[in-house]
Design a protein around this motif. Structure first.
Motif: not given
Length: 249
Positions: A122-123, A200-205, A138-147
């Motif tokens: 889709l992306v 994933v964000m596609f951003v314009n004005s 692109i933003w990502e979040m994971h647990h606090n032990l991910k290296k």
């Protein structure tokens, strides 16, 4: 005849989930379980070993969800014993997998989830339709032990967009003054027990188009890994090459 599968990292969170899925599936059986501890103990009907080579000897195909160092051992063993390998180990983006996959079938994916691999499609389509007129974040979040950071999945998303837009790929975490056109931005969050969120964000004005995926249960990766192993063994076990979940789905 069931497909004989060996699991590297059998006592990790992913390893345990994969073994459970292998045992439950009517096409597969577990024949080897490799870990760094509890050597000799019985686990789901097999004795835990610390020998990656022994696991490859007795398996039809091996699944690896470990760390970079163990994955290198797996790649060497796959070539030595001419056995296909499925790996979801991340943090290996600079590794040359082609020198191994020219000799044996290897399926590597930063994310074995079917949903994430649909997100990649889709992306790509969004990037084709929107062109280079939108800034990409692109933003990502994971647990606090991910290296590794950003996650392997976030990097794959970025590479897919960069390839589609025909721009150079690099990881930009912040912009020194104003945002440079053609750059893909990355933001990373770590906390708690978050299994994996990607946006994933596609951003314009004028507008913002967002595509996202959130993992609810870690079993989704195990199911994808076993699905990948069955596909690779049934379709490509005699065809060396580097494959991905994109081909499986």
């Amino acid at each position: 005849m069931k497909i004989k599968i060996g699991i590297i990292g059998c006592l990790g969170k992913m390893g345990k989930a994969i073994i459970q899925e292998v045992v439950a599936h009517d096409k597969t059986e577990i024949v080897a379980a490799v870990a760094r501890s509890n050597i000799g103990e019985d686990y789901r009907g097999v004795k835990i070993t610390d020998s990656i080579s022994d696991a490859f000897k007795i398996s039809d195909i091996v699944i690896d969800f470990t760390v970079r160092e163990s994955m290198i051992e797996c790649l060497d063993a796959a070539v030595e014993f001419k056995k296909p390998l499925v790996s979801g180990t991340t943090g290996i983006e600079d590794m040359d997998l082609y020198k191994y996959s020219s000799k044996v079938p290897i399926l590597w994916s930063a994310n074995m989830s079917v949903g994430v691999n649909i997100l990649l499609k889709l992306v790509k389509e969004a990037a084709e339709l929107l062109g280079g007129e939108y800034d990409v974040e692109i933003w990502e979040m994971h647990h606090n032990l991910k290296k590794d950071s950003p996650s392997g999945t976030a990097i794959e998303l970025g590479k897919t967009i960069a390839e589609t837009l025909k721009i150079d790929f690099c990881i930009n975490r912040q912009f020194p003054t104003i945002r440079q056109k053609g750059n893909i931005g990355f933001a990373v969050s770590r906390g708690g027990g978050v299994i994996g969120d990607h946006n994933v964000m596609f951003v314009n004005s004028d507008e913002r188009v967002e595509l996202s995926h959130k993992v609810i249960n870690r079993e989704v990766f195990a199911k994808g890994a076993v699905k990948a192993a069955i596909w690779l063994y049934e379709n490509k076990r005699n065809s060396p090459g580097l494959y991905s979940m994109q081909e499986v789905i």
